[in-house]
Design an enzyme around this catalytic site. Structure first.
Site, mmCIF file in Angstrom:
data_model
loop_
_atom_site.group_PDB
_atom_site.id
_atom_site.type_symbol
_atom_site.label_atom_id
_atom_site.label_comp_id
_atom_site.label_asym_id
_atom_site.label_seq_id
_atom_site.Cartn_x
_atom_site.Cartn_y
_atom_site.Cartn_z
ATOM 1 N N GLU A 1 10.558 8.074 -16.437
ATOM 2 C CA GLU A 1 9.172 8.616 -16.659
ATOM 3 C C GLU A 1 8.848 8.101 -18.097
ATOM 4 O O GLU A 1 7.407 7.767 -18.320
ATOM 5 C CB GLU A 1 9.433 10.062 -16.648
ATOM 6 C CG GLU A 1 9.458 10.525 -15.182
ATOM 7 C CD GLU A 1 9.829 11.952 -15.169
ATOM 8 O OE1 GLU A 1 8.916 12.783 -15.197
ATOM 9 O OE2 GLU A 1 10.880 12.504 -14.846
ATOM 10 N N LYS B 1 16.998 21.278 -10.881
ATOM 11 C CA LYS B 1 16.329 19.840 -10.864
ATOM 12 C C LYS B 1 17.247 18.902 -11.653
ATOM 13 O O LYS B 1 18.018 19.254 -12.682
ATOM 14 C CB LYS B 1 15.251 20.098 -11.948
ATOM 15 C CG LYS B 1 14.023 20.894 -11.239
ATOM 16 C CD LYS B 1 13.398 20.131 -9.978
ATOM 17 C CE LYS B 1 12.559 18.762 -10.299
ATOM 18 N NZ LYS B 1 11.503 19.371 -11.036
ATOM 19 N N SER C 1 15.872 20.852 -15.965
ATOM 20 C CA SER C 1 14.703 21.732 -15.947
ATOM 21 C C SER C 1 15.085 22.876 -16.841
ATOM 22 O O SER C 1 16.192 23.557 -16.627
ATOM 23 C CB SER C 1 14.060 22.131 -14.820
ATOM 24 O OG SER C 1 13.286 23.140 -14.864
ATOM 25 N N HIS D 1 0.869 -1.146 -0.169
ATOM 26 C CA HIS D 1 -0.080 0.013 0.025
ATOM 27 C C HIS D 1 0.853 1.277 -0.077
ATOM 28 O O HIS D 1 0.399 2.409 0.329
ATOM 29 C CB HIS D 1 -0.890 0.119 1.076
ATOM 30 C CG HIS D 1 -1.714 -1.191 1.467
ATOM 31 N ND1 HIS D 1 -2.952 -1.577 1.020
ATOM 32 C CD2 HIS D 1 -1.305 -2.381 2.024
ATOM 33 C CE1 HIS D 1 -3.371 -2.761 1.284
ATOM 34 N NE2 HIS D 1 -2.552 -3.234 2.009
#
Ligand code: ARG
Length: 479
Positions: A312, A305, A299, A172
């Protein structure tokens, strides 16, 4: 090549009427828009090697049954090989008016070698394209299996480099019980192994020769299908020649593609799950992993970043691979026997599936090979004594208590710890015994993480010895 074709389309280039498949029956060539709508050369050109391979085998067989003379076979072979060299060098001129890879190669061969006009004897593009995609897919599956093995090796190596690292295991997405990082990584190795098994199984149905099925009904000529299949390596593990057994099925069957697309879709789902773990683990909140600069992106706005874009995209590309499976299923649904031009739509979905899962598998492997583990952050997270609450219940079971009662009591201990603001392992013996006198002096020893890990020795459990055994097993199996 593709770009050139698209430009030609945009310019509305008129299409010549030299298509071999139209000669005789037709008074003129197709309208430019008909040709543009029906062509497949812009994507099926990549079957050229397999088309040549199939034609060489077919020609060899035609010689054996007396359709070609020795000299004709030699001329056709030379011609096809020369065309192959030109294609490989990027010097072959693909013509959209010739529709597809099959007509482009045959027409050019015949222009150069008169005997080329005999090559299509007993053959149709329907069995030819079925052959070409089977040959192509056979190679892709073998290559994909190699890519997957590379990813499995990268996972095993990452586990071995960090063999002592323990992290919380999650259910979970809540901390559950401690596991070795290697155990978590080996879970993916197992998943990928099942993908390999499915791909191998699929390979056995891809590896069946359809040539000799003609357009739909075979041929009246005494073609030697076995010879062609043997020349093209359509053999099972025992060396038995594999031939399709029904000409109608052979030219309309795309099940083998769907099976591949399904196996690939599940592989993509597995890759997306691995990707998600990586994405979580490189976040500042987890901070378990650090990706190498070369396998991350920045970024355009936020200078600090460092983004896990490979992971992804691996997660994102799963959508198109699953979509390709759906497209292929819909393509086949309700299609009347036998070959229908609809089937031309199979190739882009098939190519995209193979390209996507192969690239994703390779990139994920490369990324993991350049990943380091933040052992300190992992140790901090794994030192949470709540991870061993179940061990405390097992301790009571060891004293003869029914598990349900032990579960309830340890729940009460956890509540007590929470109420007093202490970690579970900081409770005193008196506090434990105030919950139940069954807790003895040795109860707090349960929270020794190393001892706890040493106890987990069931097959498949994340115990110290067992994980080492599994790592060694995979190392051996993958080398
Ligand atoms: N380009 C076609 C395809 O990919 C080849 C087979 C064409 N057959 C035909 N009867 N028009 O399906």
């Amino acid at each position: 090549m593709r770009a050139a074709l698209i430009c030609a389309k945009k310019r509305g280039v008129s299409i010549k009427s030299s298509t071999v498949s139209r000669s005789g029956r037709f008074a003129g060539g197709p309208a430019a828009e008909t040709a543009q709508f029906t062509e497949s050369i812009s994507f099926d050109w990549r079957l050229w090697q397999h088309d040549l391979q199939g034609s060489l085998a077919h020609a060899t067989m035609l010689r054996k049954i007396g359709v070609l003379t020795g000299a004709e076979l030699a001329a056709i072979t030379r011609g096809l090989k020369q065309i192959g060299r030109e294609i490989a060098a990027g010097k072959f001129q693909w013509k959209p008016e010739l529709e597809d890879v099959h007509m482009n190669i045959e027409s050019e061969l015949t222009r150069r070698v008169p005997a080329g006009a005999k090559l299509h004897t007993g053959r149709s593009r329907n069995d030819q394209v079925a052959l070409d995609v089977r040959l192509w897919l056979r190679g892709e599956i073998i290559a994909l299996l190699g890519d997957i093995a590379g990813l499995q090796r990268a996972l095993v190596a990452l586990g071995e480099r960090n063999a002592d690292v323990i992290i919380p295991g999650y259910t979970h997405l809540q901390r559950a019980q401690p596991v070795y990082l290697a155990h978590h990584l080996l879970a993916y190795v197992e998943m990928l192994e099942r993908d390999c098994e499915r791909l191998w199984d699929c390979h056995s149905r891809v590896n069946v020769c359809p040539l000799g099925s003609g357009a739909i009904a075979g041929s009246t000529l005494p073609l030697d299908r076995t010879l062609v299949a043997r020349l093209l390596g359509f053999l099972d593990a025992n060396g038995k020649v594999q031939l399709t057994q029904n000409s109608m099925d052979a030219v309309s069957d795309r099940d083998f593609m769907i099976e591949f697309a399904a196996a690939a879709a599940l592989l993509a789902v597995h890759l997306s799950r691995l990707a998600e773990d990586v994405i979580l683990w490189v976040s500042a909140e987890f901070n378990y992993l650090k990706l190498a600069d070369a396998y991350t992106t920045g970024s355009s706005l936020m200078p600090q970043k460092k983004n896990p874009d490979i992971a992804e995209l691996a997660r994102g590309k799963t959508g198109r691979v699953v979509g390709n499976l759906m497209s292929l299923l819909m393509l086949l649904k309700g299609l009347p026997m036998t070959y229908n031009r609809d089937l031309q739509e199979d190739k882009e979905r098939l190519f995209d599936t193979a390209d996507t899962v192969r690239a994703t598998t390779r990139l994920m492997a490369a990324m993991l090979r350049h990943t380091t583990v933040n052992a300190a952050a992992c140790a901090r997270a794994a030192s949470d004594p709540a991870l061993l609450a179940t061990d405390l219940a097992d301790y009571l079971v060891g004293k003869g208590m029914p598990f349900r009662q032990a579960h309830h009591l340890v729940g009460a201990v956890v509540a007590r710890a929470e109420a007093t603001g202490k970690p579970l392992n900081q409770l005193t013996l008196a506090e434990l015994q105030s919950v139940d006198p069954a807790f003895g002096r040795d109860a707090l020893g349960v929270f020794d993480l190393q001892r706890a890990m040493a106890k987990r020795n069931l097959t498949g459990a994340p115990g110290t010895k067992e994980v080492a055994t599994q790592l060694a097993r995979w190392r051996g199996q993958l080398s």
